[in-house]
Design a protein around this motif. Structure first.
Motif, PDB file in Angstrom:
ATOM      1  N   LEU A  77       4.910  -9.473  31.867  1.00  0.00           N
ATOM      2  CA  LEU A  77       3.978  -9.765  33.153  1.00  0.00           C
ATOM      3  C   LEU A  77       2.728 -10.310  32.827  1.00  0.00           C
ATOM      4  CD1 LEU A  77       4.905  -6.860  35.349  1.00  0.00           C
ATOM      5  CD2 LEU A  77       5.748  -9.079  35.625  1.00  0.00           C
ATOM      6  N   GLY A  78       2.504  -9.997  31.387  1.00  0.00           N
ATOM      7  CA  GLY A  78       0.990 -10.500  31.055  1.00  0.00           C
ATOM      8  C   GLY A  78       0.094  -9.716  31.560  1.00  0.00           C
ATOM      9  N   VAL A  79       0.092  -8.418  31.927  1.00  0.00           N
ATOM     10  CA  VAL A  79      -0.871  -7.802  32.330  1.00  0.00           C
ATOM     11  C   VAL A  79      -1.173  -6.466  31.732  1.00  0.00           C
ATOM     12  CG1 VAL A  79       0.020  -8.361  34.821  1.00  0.00           C
ATOM     13  CG2 VAL A  79       0.779  -6.134  33.551  1.00  0.00           C
ATOM     14  N   PRO A  80      -2.317  -5.790  31.649  1.00  0.00           N
ATOM     15  CA  PRO A  80      -2.658  -4.550  31.007  1.00  0.00           C
ATOM     16  C   PRO A  80      -2.056  -3.529  31.547  1.00  0.00           C
ATOM     17  CG  PRO A  80      -4.488  -5.215  32.313  1.00  0.00           C
ATOM     18  CD  PRO A  80      -3.296  -6.212  32.579  1.00  0.00           C
ATOM     19  N   ILE A  81      -2.193  -2.281  30.490  1.00  0.00           N
ATOM     20  CA  ILE A  81      -1.511  -0.722  31.073  1.00  0.00           C
ATOM     21  C   ILE A  81      -2.920   0.077  31.226  1.00  0.00           C
ATOM     22  CG2 ILE A  81      -0.115   1.072  30.190  1.00  0.00           C
ATOM     23  CD1 ILE A  81       1.813  -0.948  28.845  1.00  0.00           C
ATOM     24  N   GLU A  82      -3.003   0.678  32.163  1.00  0.00           N
ATOM     25  CA  GLU A  82      -4.000   1.736  32.280  1.00  0.00           C
ATOM     26  C   GLU A  82      -3.420   2.753  32.511  1.00  0.00           C
ATOM     27  OE1 GLU A  82      -7.268   0.352  34.682  1.00  0.00           O
ATOM     28  OE2 GLU A  82      -7.214  -1.450  34.143  1.00  0.00           O
ATOM     29  N   GLY A  83      -3.783   4.021  31.702  1.00  0.00           N
ATOM     30  CA  GLY A  83      -3.291   5.495  31.480  1.00  0.00           C
ATOM     31  C   GLY A  83      -2.239   5.552  30.651  1.00  0.00           C
ATOM     32  N   PRO A  84      -1.804   6.854  30.374  1.00  0.00           N
ATOM     33  CA  PRO A  84      -2.475   8.063  31.113  1.00  0.00           C
ATOM     34  C   PRO A  84      -3.547   8.488  30.139  1.00  0.00           C
ATOM     35  CG  PRO A  84      -0.344   8.354  29.703  1.00  0.00           C
ATOM     36  CD  PRO A  84      -0.769   7.152  29.652  1.00  0.00           C
ATOM     37  N   HIS A  85      -3.916   9.748  30.109  1.00  0.00           N
ATOM     38  CA  HIS A  85      -5.144  10.135  29.292  1.00  0.00           C
ATOM     39  C   HIS A  85      -4.618  10.213  27.817  1.00  0.00           C
ATOM     40  CE1 HIS A  85      -7.337  13.755  27.274  1.00  0.00           C
ATOM     41  NE2 HIS A  85      -8.237  13.295  28.557  1.00  0.00           N
ATOM     42  N   GLN A 107      10.294   2.228  24.537  1.00  0.00           N
ATOM     43  CA  GLN A 107       9.766   1.610  23.437  1.00  0.00           C
ATOM     44  C   GLN A 107       8.256   2.003  23.349  1.00  0.00           C
ATOM     45  OE1 GLN A 107       8.995  -3.019  23.338  1.00  0.00           O
ATOM     46  NE2 GLN A 107      10.999  -2.679  22.579  1.00  0.00           N
ATOM     47  N   VAL A 108       7.846   2.239  22.148  1.00  0.00           N
ATOM     48  CA  VAL A 108       6.575   2.539  21.947  1.00  0.00           C
ATOM     49  C   VAL A 108       5.627   1.598  22.087  1.00  0.00           C
ATOM     50  CG1 VAL A 108       4.982   3.542  20.321  1.00  0.00           C
ATOM     51  CG2 VAL A 108       7.121   4.454  20.125  1.00  0.00           C
ATOM     52  N   PHE A 109       4.335   1.947  22.699  1.00  0.00           N
ATOM     53  CA  PHE A 109       3.509   1.163  22.910  1.00  0.00           C
ATOM     54  C   PHE A 109       1.956   1.545  23.077  1.00  0.00           C
ATOM     55  CE2 PHE A 109       4.554   3.363  26.819  1.00  0.00           C
ATOM     56  CZ  PHE A 109       3.357   3.393  27.547  1.00  0.00           C
ATOM     57  N   GLU A 110       0.898   0.814  23.116  1.00  0.00           N
ATOM     58  CA  GLU A 110      -0.316   1.287  23.183  1.00  0.00           C
ATOM     59  C   GLU A 110      -1.033   0.922  24.534  1.00  0.00           C
ATOM     60  OE1 GLU A 110      -4.148   3.166  21.662  1.00  0.00           O
ATOM     61  OE2 GLU A 110      -2.017   3.204  20.812  1.00  0.00           O
ATOM     62  N   PRO A 111      -1.484   1.829  25.382  1.00  0.00           N
ATOM     63  CA  PRO A 111      -2.222   1.428  26.566  1.00  0.00           C
ATOM     64  C   PRO A 111      -3.432   0.653  26.253  1.00  0.00           C
ATOM     65  CG  PRO A 111      -1.264   3.586  26.728  1.00  0.00           C
ATOM     66  CD  PRO A 111      -1.444   3.343  25.380  1.00  0.00           C
ATOM     67  N   ASP A 112      -3.545  -0.273  27.138  1.00  0.00           N
ATOM     68  CA  ASP A 112      -5.030  -1.001  27.123  1.00  0.00           C
ATOM     69  C   ASP A 112      -6.171  -0.265  27.450  1.00  0.00           C
ATOM     70  OD1 ASP A 112      -4.000  -4.197  26.767  1.00  0.00           O
ATOM     71  OD2 ASP A 112      -2.833  -3.117  28.239  1.00  0.00           O
ATOM     72  N   ARG A 113      -5.972   0.859  28.262  1.00  0.00           N
ATOM     73  CA  ARG A 113      -7.069   1.703  28.177  1.00  0.00           C
ATOM     74  C   ARG A 113      -6.510   2.824  28.880  1.00  0.00           C
ATOM     75  NH1 ARG A 113     -10.090   1.823  34.536  1.00  0.00           N
ATOM     76  NH2 ARG A 113     -11.613   3.202  34.001  1.00  0.00           N
ATOM     77  N   TRP A 114      -6.863   3.960  27.837  1.00  0.00           N
ATOM     78  CA  TRP A 114      -6.792   5.432  28.169  1.00  0.00           C
ATOM     79  C   TRP A 114      -7.683   5.942  29.342  1.00  0.00           C
ATOM     80  CZ3 TRP A 114      -2.247   7.369  25.951  1.00  0.00           C
ATOM     81  CH2 TRP A 114      -2.088   7.076  24.592  1.00  0.00           C
ATOM     82  N   LEU A 115      -7.226   6.650  30.122  1.00  0.00           N
ATOM     83  CA  LEU A 115      -7.968   7.334  31.288  1.00  0.00           C
ATOM     84  C   LEU A 115      -8.430   8.842  31.217  1.00  0.00           C
ATOM     85  CD1 LEU A 115      -5.929   5.561  34.183  1.00  0.00           C
ATOM     86  CD2 LEU A 115      -8.034   4.690  33.356  1.00  0.00           C
ATOM     87  N   ALA A 116      -9.438   9.042  31.700  1.00  0.00           N
ATOM     88  CA  ALA A 116      -9.978  10.427  31.754  1.00  0.00           C
ATOM     89  C   ALA A 116     -10.351  10.770  32.841  1.00  0.00           C
ATOM     90  CB  ALA A 116     -11.232  10.541  30.614  1.00  0.00           C
ATOM     91  N   ASP A 117     -10.573  12.075  33.129  1.00  0.00           N
ATOM     92  CA  ASP A 117     -11.000  12.855  34.403  1.00  0.00           C
ATOM     93  C   ASP A 117     -12.209  12.109  34.915  1.00  0.00           C
ATOM     94  OD1 ASP A 117      -9.940  15.109  36.460  1.00  0.00           O
ATOM     95  OD2 ASP A 117     -12.175  15.624  35.932  1.00  0.00           O
ATOM     96  N   GLY A 118     -12.380  11.712  36.094  1.00  0.00           N
ATOM     97  CA  GLY A 118     -13.510  11.128  36.765  1.00  0.00           C
ATOM     98  C   GLY A 118     -13.409   9.589  36.519  1.00  0.00           C
ATOM     99  N   ASP A 119     -12.771   9.007  35.923  1.00  0.00           N
ATOM    100  CA  ASP A 119     -12.577   7.575  35.557  1.00  0.00           C
ATOM    101  C   ASP A 119     -12.088   6.811  37.255  1.00  0.00           C
ATOM    102  OD1 ASP A 119     -13.408   7.425  33.205  1.00  0.00           O
ATOM    103  OD2 ASP A 119     -11.256   6.936  32.266  1.00  0.00           O
ATOM    104  N   GLN A 120     -12.220   5.616  37.303  1.00  0.00           N
ATOM    105  CA  GLN A 120     -11.771   4.802  38.322  1.00  0.00           C
ATOM    106  C   GLN A 120     -10.873   3.919  37.961  1.00  0.00           C
ATOM    107  OE1 GLN A 120     -15.224   4.042  40.747  1.00  0.00           O
ATOM    108  NE2 GLN A 120     -14.798   5.930  42.209  1.00  0.00           N
ATOM    109  N   VAL A 121      -9.917   3.401  38.573  1.00  0.00           N
ATOM    110  CA  VAL A 121      -9.095   2.079  38.454  1.00  0.00           C
ATOM    111  C   VAL A 121      -9.175   1.358  39.471  1.00  0.00           C
ATOM    112  CG1 VAL A 121      -7.398   3.242  36.821  1.00  0.00           C
ATOM    113  CG2 VAL A 121      -6.845   2.984  38.997  1.00  0.00           C
TER     114      VAL A 121
END
Length: 220
Positions: A77-85, A107-121
């Motif tokens: 899709l050409g989109v980023p992955i956000e999450g999990p922690h 399949q193993v991957f690396e999220p574009d953004r790991w998320l933490a408590d208090g974050d927003q998406v």
């Protein structure tokens, strides 16, 4: 409300019947797939049918039925992955071997953004709050859209049950604490989409859930 700000469609995927959810902003018609673990050919048509442009993938945790093919889908899709922690890096690193074990593509991957408590998406013009709710997995998170009174809770809580904690790095007490200190304050009328099975709301679970009802915890 004639046109609510957010809409959602649930598509069960993989042999484990995991609830993948397409959420979208009705104002912009931009959306996100939450936990697209597999059966990608069943997911694409749902976005098309609703006229939604998918702009990202959101993940609650690193178990294979929730994210096994997320990396493949994101590339396609050409989109980023956000999450999990980031504490769920352990689980994402084993997706290949878990796939072979469960007969689910992983399949193993690396999220574009790991998320933490208090974050927003953001999804279109929507803003969802992120709550870190460990116990089922160490890096499990929950997404909450306050204006819609809707939470996407993955495998933290189910109608009449709670997430398993007998997997590696699971912790029963952490899970109970996450439910009572992070989810209950979001309000009883909040409807939640679990990782498996039917939706419910927090008030119903506080009354009737044998694991986390107020009466059950009072006896503990």
């Amino acid at each position: 409300m004639a046109n609510p700000p957010m809409r959602a469609a649930i598509i069960p995927v993989t042999p484990l019947q995991q609830n993948c959810t397409l959420i979208w902003c009705t104002e912009t018609m931009r959306g996100a797939f939450v936990d697209p673990g597999g059966d990608l050919d069943r997911l694409r048509p749902v976005a098309q049918q609703h006229g939604v442009t998918v702009e990202k993938i959101l993940l609650t945790h690193g178990h294979i039925d929730h994210c096994g093919e997320a990396g493949v889908f994101a590339k396609e899709l050409g989109v980023p992955i956000e999450g999990p922690h980031e504490a769920d890096r352990f689980w994402i690193a084993r997706l290949d071997e878990d796939g072979a074990r469960f007969g689910v593509r992983g399949q193993v991957f690396e999220p574009d953004r790991w998320l933490a408590d208090g974050d927003q998406v953001t999804v279109g013009n929507l803003v969802l709050d992120v709550y870190h709710c460990p116990g089922h997995t160490p890096g499990h998170i929950v997404f909450h859209h306050a204006p819609s009174k809707l939470a996407l809770v993955g495998d933290v809580l189910f109608q009449g049950s709670i997430g398993r904690t007998d997997f590696p790095l699971g912790d029963h007490q952490q899970l109970i604490d996450a439910i009572t200190t992070k989810l209950w304050p979001l309000g009883g009328e909040t409807v939640f989409v679990p990782g498996h099975g039917p939706a419910s709301n927090f008030a119903h679970e506080r009354r009737t859930n044998p694991f986390v009802a107020d009466s059950a915890l009072a006896k503990a």
